[in-house]
Design an enzyme around this catalytic site. Structure first.
Site, mmCIF file in Angstrom:
data_model
loop_
_atom_site.group_PDB
_atom_site.id
_atom_site.type_symbol
_atom_site.label_atom_id
_atom_site.label_comp_id
_atom_site.label_asym_id
_atom_site.label_seq_id
_atom_site.Cartn_x
_atom_site.Cartn_y
_atom_site.Cartn_z
ATOM 1 N N ARG A 1 28.638 28.763 84.030
ATOM 2 C CA ARG A 1 28.555 29.550 85.266
ATOM 3 C C ARG A 1 29.330 28.928 86.419
ATOM 4 O O ARG A 1 29.575 29.589 87.432
ATOM 5 C CB ARG A 1 27.081 29.736 85.663
ATOM 6 C CG ARG A 1 26.374 30.822 84.855
ATOM 7 C CD ARG A 1 24.960 31.036 85.346
ATOM 8 N NE ARG A 1 24.048 30.022 84.833
ATOM 9 C CZ ARG A 1 22.787 29.881 85.218
ATOM 10 N NH1 ARG A 1 22.295 30.674 86.160
ATOM 11 N NH2 ARG A 1 22.018 28.943 84.702
ATOM 12 N N LEU B 1 19.890 14.288 81.384
ATOM 13 C CA LEU B 1 20.458 15.386 80.598
ATOM 14 C C LEU B 1 21.768 15.829 81.236
ATOM 15 O O LEU B 1 21.786 16.406 82.314
ATOM 16 C CB LEU B 1 19.470 16.551 80.534
ATOM 17 C CG LEU B 1 18.076 16.221 79.986
ATOM 18 C CD1 LEU B 1 17.206 17.471 79.916
ATOM 19 C CD2 LEU B 1 18.172 15.573 78.612
#
Length: 466
Positions: A16, A9
């Site tokens: 962030r 993934l």
């Protein structure tokens, strides 16, 4: 052995990180995080790796090349949605599929292989990679039944006080029976606060079908660290560096101060080599046995032979032969080769040059675009003048030549074997074998010059005061 698949993934934006660089491309120990993950999946003998890409897809594909298949997740709608994008590549295949995040660079091939094996031995439809955490705050908890089988994963916000006290956490890495995975993914909904499709829901679906769901618990939670911001990135860097340094020390390398030694993941070092504090070893560097790498040296993509000493110097894309030495404060720029026993002293720069066996450049010298033979002596302040403002030109200095201090060699030029060049010469023509070259103006002494100059200065000062 069953067919092994891995789904990486790597589509998240990583907001962030507050970076222009795609999150999984941030390096840890000199390699992008996704590179570590794919490399370990390869070592764990994954037969096919599918990387889910999103924002920055081109960057990831350019880096990983043909090591993976790629599927684009155009909208980031959750982890289950991301895995579902691999349907066109994996659906219907028999085997085991591991789902792993591209921002978990500390996972090892040994761990991944163990999870694959555990999953297959248990005959499970799903296996969760879990870890023990003394502070499980923020993690999903693994809830087990009386027989030790996993009953469910409970997110902290949904946990009862008893469930919240559980210290076995979900790391976000899973193994699935491949067919069962894609059948269950089709049933995952997005009825939650974020409106996203979550991969842990597959566990609940399989449990309702009375399938076997297990968990393999990591010994060290740090191995599953996910990097979501710069703080976690620095933690991953520290942990990876500790792991790398420990490996080298166990293999017979002496690190004087491991906490102040920076070695990237692909570096190879021979036994009985000593590395002092403040050293950076980067890229595809190979260092032989019995070397001494002294404090604050930097070596990048270079090959260092046996018995080499490097003192506070920088080596880039170069080769140092056995028994050679360099420094302090010298620089090998790319495509430089020092043969056996070469001595390069302090404040010497070498660029795209080969220096033959047992030749010496003691100090304060620039060597660029040169081919230097064996047993050549380059005096202090020698400059290979290789650039005419448009092109670089080559200088050849053959065996046993002695180049006096402050010599300029104006390329292209050849200095034949067994020659001398007088100190202070500027050489523009080839020097024949067995010759002494002198190329400097004859000295002229102006008698009484200093007294006359002082007298004129006094006279000018006297005039100005009138």
């Amino acid at each position: 052995m069953n067919q092994r698949y891995a789904v990486v993934l790597a589509a998240g934006q990583g907001t962030r990180m507050k970076s222009k660089l795609y999150k999984v491309m941030h390096p840890v120990a000199g390699k992008p995080m996704v590179g570590h993950v794919v490399e370990q999946a390869e070592k764990a003998q994954a037969d096919q790796i599918v990387t889910i890409v999103g924002v920055g897809a081109e960057t990831v594909q350019s880096y990983l090349g043909d090591r993976c298949d790629y599927v684009l997740q155009e909208e980031q709608l959750g982890t289950a949605h991301a895995v579902l994008q691999a349907k066109e590549v994996l659906e219907g295949k028999e085997g085991t599929t591991m789902v792993v995040c591209g921002d978990t660079p500390l996972l090892t091939a040994e761990t991944l292989d163990s999870v694959y094996r555990f999953h297959e031995e248990k005959g499970a439809k799903a296996t969760i990679l879990s870890a023990h955490s003394e502070d499980p705050t923020g993690y999903g908890r693994i809830i087990r039944g009386a027989n030790g089988e996993v009953e469910k994963i409970v997110e902290q916000k949904d946990a009862t006080p008893e469930e919240a006290a559980v210290k076995e956490i979900n790391t976000g890495t899973y193994c699935f029976d491949n067919r069962a995975l894609f059948e269950a993914l089709a049933q995952v909904g997005n009825d939650n606060a974020q409106g996203e499709y979550y991969l842990p829901d597959v566990i609940e679906i399989l449990k309702k079908q009375n399938e076997v769901v297990t968990a393999f618990q990591l010994e060290d939670q740090d191995d599953a660290l996910g990097v979501n911001d710069r703080v976690a990135l620095s933690q991953a860097e520290r942990l990876m560096r500790e792991r790398i340094n420990k490996k080298h020390m166990k293999n017979g390398v002496t690190l004087i101060d491991p906490a102040a030694t920076y070695i990237e993941s692909d570096v190879v070092i021979g036994s009985d080599t000593v590395v002092e504090p403040g050293v950076y070893l980067k890229g595809d560097t190979v260092i032989g046995e019995d070397c001494l790498i002294q404090a604050h040296s930097v070596i990048v993509d270079s090959t260092i032979g046996n018995g080499v000493t490097i003192t506070s110097s920088t080596i880039e894309q170069s080769v140092m032969g056995d028994g050679s030495d360099i420094g302090p404060n010298s620089h090998l720029r790319p495509q430089s080769v020092l043969k056996e026993g070469v001595h390069v002293g302090n404040f010497v720069e070498v660029k795209k040059s080969t220096i033959g066996r047992h030749s010496k450049a003691g100090h304060l010298t620039y060597i660029g675009d040169a081919e230097i033979g064996e047993h050549v002596n380059l005096g202090c302040g020698t400059v290979f003048v290789n650039y005419d403002g448009k092109k670089k030109h080559k200088t050849v200095v053959k065996d046993n030549a002695f180049i006096g201090c402050n010599t300029n060699l104006i390329a292209p030029v050849t200095v034949e074997a067994d020659t001398y060049i007088a100190a202070g010469s500027t050489i523009t023509d080839d020097v024949p074998e067995d010759a002494l070259a002198i190329a400097r103006a004859r000295q002229v002494n102006k008698e009484g010059y200093v007294s006359k100059r002082l007298q004129k200065a006094e006279e000018r000062q006297s005039e100005s005061q009138k």
